[in-house]
Design a protein around this motif. Structure first.
Motif: not given
Lengths: 268, 787, 162
Positions: B20-21, C37-38, C34-35, C28, C49, C104, C63, C32, C22, C75-76, A39, C60
């Motif tokens: 909840t994201g 995160h990076v 998006t919960g 994400r 996680v 999350p 692969l 979609r 990744l 998380i969703e 990365k 992250c």
């Protein structure tokens, strides 16, 4: 990351074929070091051969007086294995201290030793335990396997398949974590089997994991932390120095961690 | 309503979406047709740019456009600004070097912006950026703060030939000299306030979007103050006029000051969106954040305190050199000046104070406000001095503090500030009791038995929040006013939307502000929505920093609520057919004095909109009021933190064994949220003291450019904290709020270092007190003890 | 481009991805979701996680193609409509979040912790087990409390179901 071709063999035989055939390929084990490196664009293999789909590389067995650990066995599996905890609790503890819980779910013993990061824990542990690394081609004693920082005896196309660890040793590993990365700033593994004692030091050496001969000799006479009292710590000039720890401090910590490892190995 | 009003531990309204994201952070937003930006950054700390060749890169797959400093010059895009003018001792204005959004002719720190590549994907943009050929002529960098202004140093900006930004002072030098002449004892100390990297967990991000039909721009950005961003981008940088630029700061993942400022990246995204005719999205990776976000602190200080024969402080002289990095960031100049020296009186009666601050350029990332901004630095100076002085005098550090506490209010310090209220004895006494200071000697003995060193340290801090009044800060050089705005919109069904210029990025405004409104109007808290972070919705505001949202932002809401209530009473008087003066409003009901006639708030709202009970000549329909609130003074939160540490002399590892905080924040709206702010602040303060520190090598390369080398506080580095309060309501705002956001970060570093030096038995250790540093100091201490 | 298929939050999904895509990008950008995160580039912050085949991993540092056929929970996927997972509820009750960005990953790590170590978690255990999750807002104080309470609530739930 740069772009690369991706292969995911389902058997060891397929994996063997691929490593012989695909040019400029990197083997992906748990990926917990390789992927961050890629990365950051510090590694740019043309292809990646992912071993996570090869079930025969995973698992822990007791075979006679040895533990046989598949190369793709995760740190979490080694840490929680009833076999390892009974036979070599110090090895289970070492695995339980690598990275963090999420990293331990993915990171593997084979990946760790193939990379031979100078701050990795397994190389010191396997040296001190007198382990043997088994590849698709041969068996290599740990003492011959780790040849220097990020360097091993592995040849091109050679895949680690398992690690054979003799049991019956008194063994413990004591690690002083880098406050930022949490990698070993100094890690000392101590193994005693019969009259032979190995003291292996990681995180500190300027050329990766190394053995501390003076400590081994002293502990060979009497396996007790006090035996190290008269021994000079490894010379600072052979050790790493960075913003986190000077070579002098690392040298000092080797002594402290060695004592703690010996005490832990003789406890219970 | 008692369950959700002021003082109630109300669970946060915003939490559902986060757990909840479903939060909506800038990187979660995607615009149709968007392209991705990647910034090529300088690998050199200081270099001339001879030539940039983008031809090969431009031909790479997916590349939409590549821009360099020449393009922004051609388009007359203005440079980034510093919005606070400081004048040197000799009256000359500070020397601000040009700060173009993309480097022109020269780069001045590793991470400086050289070019931007816009491509179909981020990976393609990055691939192409690597193919840009830049011909640099490396110059010798200026990295060391102490020697930055030495004769013969390389010149970073032509505007500042000796690398000095300003040489400023505040206070009465002659009075301080006289005080030192009278002194029985002088305590001297040299301090390093280590450079920190803010590290909000959400990296910065921006999306620029241009609507060619309306010739209007939208910028989505990770900002603590979207209106200030719009003001600067329009009025100074000249991207678009304000009415054609909408700035949206959606959910923002922490700021701690670092997202106040207007940076090159968002400037370029919004400008480039029009150039390429597509939305342009940029998201920082963590390494970029380390390299190019504004850092914090970075002071070298020599301080002296004059004390009389009775242990009373006579005077204070502080001389500080502050590193502002390679360019002046948005509010950089104010941090080591007006946010620093005026706080040096601490909680103490100090008749004479003189502070001198020399700010310098170096070839490092710009330095600006980070949680506390100037006030942690001031507290560190005064609280380290207090501890050392007490030790030198053989006095108990708590007793020495008590002796010198300010005890009557208002109190005018010799450095601008007039403290309105406080009770410093009360917080010290309460903290000592909760902490069981009496039991410390026993705990120290137990540690000693186990071969450990134990120490206890105090920090009696003061901060100044809600920087104000606007006219006063204007006279001190601020380029903006520091009021806040609010608009309360009552809907016909009695639900309420409150538009605020404050911005919430973790502080829980959607809850605390709603508590205020629900309590005041007597309506369920579910019926109140807090709207913020969008310049098209909220007309103008100043944003969130400096612990100002409660004291200033909520006071603006109170003013607007006053107007709403007044108007609603008028409506009620028509509905209830009574004189306006006879209408009472309580618990959500309007009633006529001395009768049982009443009407609830929602019904009044409806009547305000249907307008059936009054004519247009009698009363305007509707129920919507706005207000601007400009404070009459700063607020002065204060408190006492006690740190107790245990040191393993074999390894140098310091463990925080015990932590007690007793803060006086005035009136508290939601204790749960306030305690959370304190916890987080303490963690950052402990981080500064034990773990964190940005390190540049002699070439100006940042060695701590990732979490591999920059030690962030983790859960096992910290204890649970004992947090309590005393209360003296603030006198200068209608709610009595003082502010709480920065307190922990201000108090903690001195408490930790006072505890460590107590344990070690000497003062010779600097932050961060890493295991290596503590081990060395412990060895030195043992050697000294053996002599 | 190769195609990858997996089950995400109980739903079969697939997409054409690059080798270098990744798992977190797949979630994400392709799904979609998006919960997740990076927050860093070095596999340390833990904002990403998720659970893969029941185990917490860093999305992250995996692969997407390595997750062929895997069962992924993000998380969703925790709440059942408006009914929160006990760990989500505990984070809210105990104010275990401020800006919400690390949350999350924290919640996914916390549930994994309970799955491995049970419902009765000491403060020391929780702090140690959080080594791979960084929060800048809370000082961890309330996160620790939330996880302890959430773990107990998960245990209670299990007892109630038995």
């Amino acid at each position: 990351m740069y772009a690369f071709d991706f292969h995911r063999p389902a058997t060891l035989r397929q994996a063997n074929n691929l490593v012989g055939k695909v040019e400029d390929a990197k083997i992906l084990a748990g990926g917990q070091t390789l992927l961050p490196t890629m990365k950051q664009r510090l590694a740019s293999p043309a292809a990646v051969i992912d071993l996570s789909g090869v079930p025969e590389l995973v698992g822990i067995e007791q075979k006679g007086r040895n533990l046989v650990i598949g190369a793709m066995t995760s740190h979490a599996e080694v840490a929680s294995s009833a076999l390892v905890r009974a036979a070599l609790p110090g090895l289970a503890a070492l695995a339980a201290g690598i990275g963090d819980p999420h990293v331990r779910h993915k990171g593997t013993i084979g990946g760790s030793i193939a990379n031979n990061d100078p701050a990795a824990d397994y190389p010191a542990g396997l040296l001190a335990l007198g382990a043997t690394i088994v590849t698709n081609r041969r068996k290599i004693p740990a003492g011959d396997f780790f040849t220097g920082m990020f360097s091993t005896a592995l040849d091109e196309g050679e895949i680690i398949t398992k690690v054979i660890v003799p049991t019956g040793a008194k063994f413990a590993y004591a690690k002083f974590r880098n406050p930022a990365s949490r990698y070993a700033m100094v890690g000392v593994a101590v193994g005693k089997k019969g009259s032979s004692v190995v003291v292996a030091v990681t995180g500190a050496g300027s050329d990766g994991v190394f053995r501390w001969a003076d400590a081994e000799a002293a502990l060979g006479k009497r396996f007790n932390a006090k035996s190290l009292d008269g021994i000079k710590n490894p010379a600072a000039k052979e050790l790493n120095s960075d913003i986190h720890a000077s070579a002098e401090y690392r040298s000092h910590l080797i002594g402290v961690m060695a004592r703690r490892a010996v005490t832990a190995a003789t406890a219970k | 309503m008692a369950g959700t009003g002021i003082g109630a531990r109300v669970m946060r309204k915003e939490d559902f979406r986060f757990i909840t994201g479903k939060g909506n952070y800038t990187d979660d937003i995607n615009r149709p047709g968007q392209a991705h930006a990647y910034f090529l950054r300088s690998p050199h700390a200081h270099a001339k740019i001879r030539k940039i060749d983008t031809a090969k890169a431009a031909a790479m797959p997916g590349v939409v456009a590549i821009f360099t400093g020449a393009d922004i010059e051609a388009d007359k895009v203005g440079g980034l600004i510093c919005g606070w003018m400081i004048h040197s001792k000799d009256g000359t204005p500070m020397k601000a070097g040009a700060h173009p959004a993309l480097a022109v002719g020269k780069v001045r720190y590793v991470g400086d912006h050289v070019a931007v590549v816009i491509a179909e994907t981020l990976a393609e943009a990055r691939d192409a950026a690597e193919a840009i050929l830049v011909d640099y002529e490396p110059l010798k960098p200026v990295v060391d703060l102490a020697s930055a202004t030495k004769k013969g140093s390389p010149v970073i900006h032509d505007a500042a030939p000796d690398n000095q930004v300003y040489d400023w002072h505040l206070g009465d030098e002659a009075a301080v000299k006289a005080a030192f002449k009278k002194a029985k004892h002088v305590t001297k100390i040299d301090l390093v306030n280590n450079r920190l990297i803010p590290n909000a967990m959400e990296p910065r991000a921006a999306i620029g979007d241009y609507n060619s039909g309306e010739e209007a721009f939208t910028l989505y950005t990770t900002s603590q103050n979207p209106h200030v961003a719009r003001l600067v981008l329009s009025a100074f940088i000249g991207i678009a006029p304000e009415h054609k630029l909408r700035v949206i700061a959606p959910d923002v993942g922490g700021g701690f000051g670092s997202k106040i400022f207007i940076y090159a990246e968002e400037t370029i995204c919004v400008w480039a969106a029009k150039k390429v005719g597509r939305p342009v999205k940029w998201v920082a990776d963590r390494t970029e954040e380390f390299l190019a976000i504004a850092h914090g602190r970075d002071h070298l200080t020599h301080a002296e305190m004059a004390i009389d024969e009775n242990g009373r402080i006579l005077g204070l002289h502080v001389k500080t050199r502050a590193n502002l990095g390679a360019y002046l960031s948005t509010f950089a100049s104010s941090v080591p000046t007006y946010l620093y020296v005026p706080l040096l009186s601490g909680q103490y009666n100090i008749p004479a104070i003189y502070g001198e601050v020399e700010a310098v350029y170096t070839n490092t990332a710009p330095v600006d406000a980070y949680r506390g901004a100037g006030r942690p630095e001031a507290t560190f100076v005064i609280e380290r001095l207090m501890e050392v002085a007490a030790r030198e005098l053989g006095m108990d550090p708590a007793a020495f503090r008590k002796k010198n506490f300010i005890k009557s209010f208002p109190h005018q310090t010799p450095v601008i500030m007039c403290y309105d209220t406080g009770d410093y004895n009360a917080s010290l006494a309460k903290a000592m009791e909760i902490h069981d200071v009496k039991g410390f000697a026993r705990r120290k003995r137990e540690s000693a038995k186990a071969g450990k060193l134990r120490g206890l340290g105090y920090s009696a801090y003061i901060e100044a929040c809600g920087i104000a009044p606007s006219a006063a800060v204007g006279s001190l050089g601020a380029g903006v006013g520091l009021w806040e705005s609010a608009e309360v919109r009552v809907n016909p069904v009695g639900t309420v939307e409150v538009l605020t210029g404050s911005h919430s990025h973790g502080q829980g405004h959607e809850t605390t502000f709603a508590q205020l409104v629900a309590g005041r109007l007597g309506i369920p808290i579910e019926n109140v929505a807090i709207v913020h972070g969008d310049t098209d919705k909220v007309q103008m505001g100043m944003g969130t920093y400096g612990s100002r949202s409660g004291a200033v932002g909520m006071s603006a809401i109170v003013k607007a609520l006053d107007k709403v209530e007044a108007k609603a009473k008028k409506v009620a008087s028509f509905v209830l057919e009574a004189a306006e003066a006879d209408i009472d409003f309580k618990d959500g009901k309007f009633s006529v004095k001395g009768t049982d006639k009443s009407i609830d708030f929602a019904s009044v709202a409806l009547q305000a909109y249907v307008a059936h009970k009054f004519t247009g000549e009698q009363l305007e329909p509707g129920l919507k009021e706005g207000a601007f609130y400009d404070p009459t003074n700063f607020t002065f939160p204060s408190g006492v933190h006690i740190a107790e540490v245990e040191i393993d002399p074999d390894t140098g590892v310091t463990t925080i064994a015990k932590w007690t905080a007793v803060d006086d924040f005035g009136v508290i709206i939601n204790p749960m949220i306030v305690e959370g702010q304190v916890h987080g602040g303490i963690a950052q303060g402990i981080g500064q003291a034990l773990l964190e520190g940005a390190v540049y090598d002699a070439n100006g390369q940042l060695l701590t450019a990732s979490y591999m080398d920059y030690a962030m506080p983790r859960a096992d580095d910290l204890p649970s904290f004992r947090v309590d309060h005393t209360t003296t309501p603030c006198l200068s705002n209608p709610l009595g709020i003082k502010g709480c956001g920065e307190a922990g970060a201000i108090a903690a570093p001195a408490a930790v270092m006072n505890a460590i030096t107590d344990a070690l038995g000497h003062e010779n250790i600097a932050m961060p007190a890493t295991p290596q540093a503590v081990w060395q100091a412990a060895q030195a201490g043992l050697a000294r003890a053996a002599e | 481009m190769p195609k990858v298929s997996m089950t995400v939050n109980g739903k079969r999904v697939s997409a054409d991805v690059e080798g270098r895509t990744l798992l977190v990008q797949f979630l994400r950008e392709h799904q979609r979701l998006t919960g997740t995160h990076v927050g860093c580039d070095t596999s340390q912050c833990g904002a990403c996680v998720v659970h893969v085949d029941g185990k917490a991993i860093k999305a992250c540092t995996n692969l997407a193609l390595s997750c062929e056929g895997a069962n992924v929970t993000t998380i969703e996927g925790l709440a059942n409509g408006t009914e929160l997972h006990p760990m989500q509820a505990a984070f809210r009750t105990h104010h275990g979040l401020q800006c919400g960005f690390c949350t999350p990953g924290m919640i996914m790590a916390a549930i994994d912790m309970v799955n491995r170590l049970g419902y009765d978690l000491s403060e020391e255990t929780i702090r140690h087990e959080l080594e791979g999750n960084i929060c800048r807002c809370t000082g961890y104080h309330n996160i620790v409390k939330a996880i302890q309470a959430g773990a107990a609530a998960m245990g209670g739930l299990k007892v109630a179901a038995e």
